[in-house]
Write an enzyme that holds these catalytic residues in place. Sequence first.
Site, PDB file in Angstrom:
ATOM      1  N   LYS A  20     -10.317  -7.658   7.611  1.00 55.61           N
ATOM      2  CA  LYS A  20     -11.036  -7.934   8.853  1.00 55.61           C
ATOM      3  C   LYS A  20     -10.870  -6.736   9.776  1.00 55.61           C
ATOM      4  CE  LYS A  20      -7.309 -10.474  11.221  1.00 55.61           C
ATOM      5  NZ  LYS A  20      -7.010 -10.066  12.608  1.00 55.61           N
TER       6      LYS A  20
ATOM      7  N   HIS B  36       0.829  -1.212   0.000  1.00 54.47           N
ATOM      8  CA  HIS B  36       0.000   0.000   0.000  1.00 54.47           C
ATOM      9  C   HIS B  36       0.861   1.258   0.000  1.00 54.47           C
ATOM     10  CE1 HIS B  36      -3.674  -2.269   0.639  1.00 54.47           C
ATOM     11  NE2 HIS B  36      -4.320  -1.144   0.438  1.00 54.47           N
TER      12      HIS B  36
HETATM   13  S1  SF4 Z   1      -6.750 -16.019  13.631  1.00 56.16           S
HETATM   14 FE1  SF4 Z   1      -5.138 -15.150  14.900  1.00 56.16          FE
HETATM   15  S2  SF4 Z   1      -3.274 -15.433  13.760  1.00 56.16           S
HETATM   16 FE2  SF4 Z   1      -4.964 -15.681  12.328  1.00 56.16          FE
HETATM   17  S3  SF4 Z   1      -5.334 -13.645  11.436  1.00 56.16           S
HETATM   18 FE3  SF4 Z   1      -6.663 -13.821  13.230  1.00 56.16          FE
HETATM   19  S4  SF4 Z   1      -5.477 -12.931  14.904  1.00 56.16           S
HETATM   20 FE4  SF4 Z   1      -4.043 -13.371  13.249  1.00 56.16          FE
END
Ligand code: SF4
Lengths: 279, 187
Positions: B105, B40
């Site tokens: 996310k 980015h």
């Molecule tokens: S599950 Fe845990 S290790 Fe995997 S992306 Fe989410 S926070 Fe990171």
Amino acid sequence: MRSIHVDDIVRTVRDLAIRANTELGEDVLRAFEAALEREESPTGRDILKRLIENAQIARDEKIPMCQDTGFAVVFVDMGQDVHIEGGSLREAIEEGVRQGYRDGYLRKSICHPFTRQNTGDNTPAIIHIDLQPGDHFRLTMAPKGGGSENMSRVTMLTPAVGIQGVKDFVVQRVKESGPNPCPPTIVGVGIGGTFEQAALLAKKALLRPLGSPNPDPELQTLETDWLEAVNRLGIGPQGLGGRITSLAVHIQMMPCHIASLPVAVNIQCHAARHKEASL
Amino acid sequence: MMPDAIVLHTPLSEHDVTSLTIGDRVLLNGVLYTARDAAHKRLVELLQSGGPLPFDLSGQVIYYVGPSPAPPGRPVGAAGPTTSYRMDAYAPMLIRHGLRGMIGKGARNDAVKEAMRQHKAVYFAAIGGAGALTARSILSAEVIAYPELGPEAVRRLEVKNFPVIVANDVHGGDLYEEGVRRYARTA
Ligand code: SF4
């Protein structure tokens, strides 16, 4: 005096790194199933089902459950009557990490703090050695992802705030973390000791199997109460709203200085990975 | 029951995204481009200096992911989303230059949300940590820029029915806020 050869340590660490990243513990899977029973949000339920499916695919196809295969945190519990033969214990662990992350097609996620240059082999490992009487030798590999580690904190509270103050800090930490640490999470809480010891206690608390009671009944009561408080926040699976923000709160506590009340919160994402082996 | 998923093909049109509202389940098909923090930074520097980008942004969707290495015979290893807030500093500029969607996310900041509203872009949540499952929807992966960044290189992914949830829509809706509000209980 018992001898353990470094070659056995390399091999064991290698295998533990791969297994920890591809085989989610049965205790975590059972906690997902239990969460599915209680989750009211349709999106949350959908996510929990996919996490169960994800764990199955990872196990069957031997690929990591999460692409962030973490910082390799290794706990060594060893007896003082054990002699390490053929080389250095630390180097053997590093080599095991190197081989595991290479052979298991695990992501190399470790870099220079400023240049961000990747070390290329996921070393160094973080190694905690606990020396006790006896001739046991136990390795625990706990790969830790960046997303949930970033949401963790240590603080030095004023002793006067007491239990309520600690609870408020823990709940606030989960609230501010929101969706970032991939809920449903496990909340590791370390209370007491010194600044760095509190953090280590919090991390160790995450290793206790889900669903097992705290050996200290008083702490068990706090765990139940704080989990309920955390799950009232409404954050839910992936932070998209729901009842199940966390699967468990685990507390470890030890005495602290008369002037201090250190508290650490180590947030563990749902990819709650750790595998153990005894040599 | 969850409502049926909406099937979309990239590049996305303005109409594609204006019809989406938060909570919608979407299956994405076509091409996604991957970029994380380091990529980015470079893309935005290129835009600022007027240089050409390694791919045309218009109508495209960027997936915030750094996959694990591909085992033999697979296009990628595990490939779930990374946390999006680290891209907030860069995203508005890319949106102004035609980016139509982002997948990651975690919540976005106000500047990103405002850019999405103004320029008609959406933010999709993929399931964080479901990297093995998500990889099943990826048919091919090709590094098209910055190979030296390793997992952070820009990849062109061909995807089939890649599952996401609309987290921010062009109408100002934010599932991270509304979802939590719906389920929060006061003491
Ligand atoms: S599950 Fe845990 S290790 Fe995997 S992306 Fe989410 S926070 Fe990171």
